[in-house]
Design a protein around this motif. Sequence first.
Motif, short mmCIF file in Angstrom:
data_model
loop_
_atom_site.label_atom_id
_atom_site.label_comp_id
_atom_site.label_asym_id
_atom_site.label_seq_id
_atom_site.Cartn_x
_atom_site.Cartn_y
_atom_site.Cartn_z
N CYS A 194 0.84 -1.21 0.00
CA CYS A 194 0.00 0.00 0.00
C CYS A 194 0.88 1.25 0.00
O CYS A 194 1.33 1.70 -1.04
CB CYS A 194 -0.91 -0.11 1.22
N GLY A 411 -4.88 4.19 3.57
CA GLY A 411 -5.98 3.32 3.18
C GLY A 411 -6.75 2.82 4.36
O GLY A 411 -7.71 3.45 4.82
N HIS A 412 -6.35 1.69 4.91
CA HIS A 412 -7.04 1.09 6.05
C HIS A 412 -7.10 2.08 7.20
O HIS A 412 -6.18 2.85 7.42
CB HIS A 412 -6.26 -0.14 6.51
N ARG A 654 -9.86 -0.25 -7.49
CA ARG A 654 -11.08 -0.58 -6.76
C ARG A 654 -12.32 -0.10 -7.49
O ARG A 654 -12.32 0.99 -8.06
CB ARG A 654 -11.05 0.10 -5.39
MO LIG Z 1 -4.20 0.20 1.27
#
Ligand SMILES: [Mo]
Length: 774
Positions: A194, A411-412, A654
């Motif tokens: 990531c 991200g997360h 995505r």
């Molecule tokens: Mo990510």
Amino acid sequence: MSPKPLRDDFSDADIEVTKPKTYAAGIGGVFHSMEPAITQMGLARTAKLMTKINHKGGFDCMSCAWPDPDHRKIAEFCENGGKAVTWEATPLKVERSFWQEHTISSLEDKTEYWLGMQGRLIEPLHKAKGSDRYEPIGWDRAYQIIADHLNALDHPDEAAFYTSGRASNEAAFLYQLLARVLGTNNLPDCSNMCHESTGTAMSYSVGIGKSTIAYNDFAKSDLIIVMGQNPGTNHPRMLTALQEAKENGARIVAVNPLPEAGLIGYKDPQRVRGYLGKPTEIADDFLQIRLGGDMALLQAVSKRVLEAEQRAPGTVLDRAFIDEHCDGFDSFEAHILQLDEREVEQATALSRAEIDALADAYIAADRVIICWAMGITQHRKSVDTIKEIINLLLLRGNIGKPGAGASPIRGHSNVQGDRTMGVWEQMPDSFLDALGEEFGFEPPRSHGLDAVHGIRALDRGEVKVWMGLGGNLLGAISDTNLAESAMRKTKLSVQLSTKLNRSHVITGEEALILPVLGRTEVDMQAAGPQYVTVEDSVCAVHASHGQIEPIASTVRSETAVVAGIAHATFGDRHGIDWLAMIDDYDVIRDHISRVVPGCEDYNAKTRQRDGFVLPNGPRDERRFDTETGKARITTNELEPVHCPPGRLILQTMRSHDQFNTTIYSLNDRYRGIKKGRYVVFVHPDDLADLGLEDGQSVDIFSEWKDEPDRVLRGFRAVAYPTARGCAAAYFPEANVLVPLDSTALESNTPASKAVIVRLEPASVPAGVGRPVVV
Ligand SMILES: [Mo]
Ligand SMILES: Nc1nc2c(c(=O)[nH]1)N[C@H]1C(S)=C(S)[C@@H](COP(=O)(O)OP(=O)(O)OC[C@H]3O[C@@H](n4cnc5c(=O)[nH]c(N)nc54)[C@H](O)[C@@H]3O)O[C@H]1N2
Ligand SMILES: Nc1nc2c(c(=O)[nH]1)N[C@H]1C(S)=C(S)[C@@H](COP(=O)(O)OP(=O)(O)OC[C@H]3O[C@@H](n4cnc5c(=O)[nH]c(N)nc54)[C@H](O)[C@@H]3O)O[C@H]1N2
């Protein structure tokens, strides 16, 4: 309507393709747009939660790491946060009958979508060696199996501990402690796939791998450049911040091969490329860059800044800042002034006028923020590209002043916090020293495996125990087929999970599924209900309190499970009282406060209404903790993506209705796709050049060195206004095409946005269901 699991997998036969949307829906679209499948999962259990998302005293939304503003609205969440919460809080359960009906191998042809829709995992499950079934097992027995395997290893490095970025700080801290007490730094994580490139580049250039801005800086900025990021889908609340910035007069520039809805409005597809005549929804300017062209663009803008300074000395560069705080300016200047403009045009597919205009806007702005995400980090030259982002910012002192800075958008929801807590295969000695001192042991010093090297080690049979704290490594990592056959070689695979995914279906000889609480659920321990803590993209740390009853009394918290495994494995070796840490998470936080820099008084600080913000040298005081004590202006060699004739550069990305490997529905509303995912987006002129037609079924061949082609068959070609020479398909399906060794230099992040592919008319029609993977 009572919730029902979807019983059948999907086929692409019903796919509908319409025109892409030109703008993203706001908060108003939240409920009505949530797909029937996800709504079916039980909005009732969720409704109470919607008012508690990202609220003080509520829980932290697990959909992304976008920061919370100081003034939180009643609905401080977005459509995709709503989906994430509903997906987790579903009342559907994977009951024992499911495991009686399904052997493990029979689940192999189920998609991630189908697996996730079966509901929550509710009891520990065990697959014995040689068996094709999961069977219920007690918690103590499960812990003992893991302990026996770990204690039987010839060397601690035969175990690896993967983490996904949803784990709380408390669980992550215990998890890295478990690995290091065992004696290994094998802590691969989702970050390796990531923002690893960001961490590598920024640590080198400015001494910290994190954003140098605070939330409020957006509203103070004159120019915000959003590169390689699709906030309308992946960070929808960012649109509010961009809107506010715009209202305060900021100019917004989007750099992207795709005209993503929410980032830009484009009414006339003929005019999508380049500057648009009239103001658009969010972005004032849209630079439709070729995949992998950003480094060339950034160098070209820096060159124009340097040339402007030469024309009017003393007016363009922030000389005082450079002299006081930066190293490397002279060699950078000499190098950049040599930049070959033809090479830039080739790499970016942008015109000189477009680049001139961006440079003019940059020079005209006093306060500039550059944001980026996966479109920048998942390329071979990602680390150097991010160093060029920092170079450009440093030239005019755009770091460490209000309204300016470098802002990687994580991200997360807690991926940044997990790193702060020590989940990294290369933690610095200062951290390991503090950890060893606190717990009375000598932590291992040699660096451990990252995600890609972890797959290689599995493939060589060197890893005997693979554990996953959340996530879905097999769905997320590149080169699916190779990764899956590698995982089958391990002796024991263990997953701490909320829901089923591919990593439960492809296992080691023996396997365990340990069901854990999600962030929405009340976490009751001996000392009462527990909160956990998380860190967002701009280094703000705060508490998250579970709200609803746990899905089943047999499910345990991640923190309890990690400590339970450690207790079974080590007993009271080193005198660490693991059980006390389960009873009361304050005990963990006390340890954190003595080990993790910036977390002193962690219990007190995380109990404050707004939590606290971690110290950040560049942001707070223009302090750069590099080896030289200065920010580094770096000199980097351009190396554009090489794409042979007749080939395309494919990015994997995505859809609007997914969270990484979790698929909420088969739609990608903004890009005009309904009821299907096996599509490849290609520019209409490229399709014509390749002799292909819109809607035709194609096979996608990925070419990598002299290895045999990786192939996905029967994808539908969709004519789409992407940049010329580029293509796009959805991850995780397209991971089959990403070669394991195709990674970013230095960071080793899979180059998921730069796969060289060849399209050929398909040997099977589109819409035959799961594509044939060769
Ligand atoms: Mo990510
Ligand atoms: N709803 C939802 N939210 C999420 C996630 C999710 O899956 N769903 N995932 C979370 C996670 S873990 C992450 S890391 C983030 C991901 O957030 P993003 O980085 O926005 O995710 P991607 O879908 O990979 O989109 C990459 C974007 O970069 C563009 N791009 C690709 N290559 C290039 C390039 O070479 N140059 C430029 N300039 N642009 C390029 C693509 O066209 C696309 O717009 O989102 C987080 N939030
Ligand atoms: N080709 C390609 N590959 C990519 C990317 C790409 O853009 N293109 N993006 C990469 C990126 S940015 C990332 S971050 C990775 C993501 O990699 P991962 O983080 O490994 O994958 P996720 O899909 O986020 O993990 C989903 C699973 O986590 C579990 N889970 C959900 N919530 C919880 C929880 O609260 N606790 C626990 N213990 N488990 C939970 C569920 O079982 C769910 O199935 O993928 C990477 N892979």
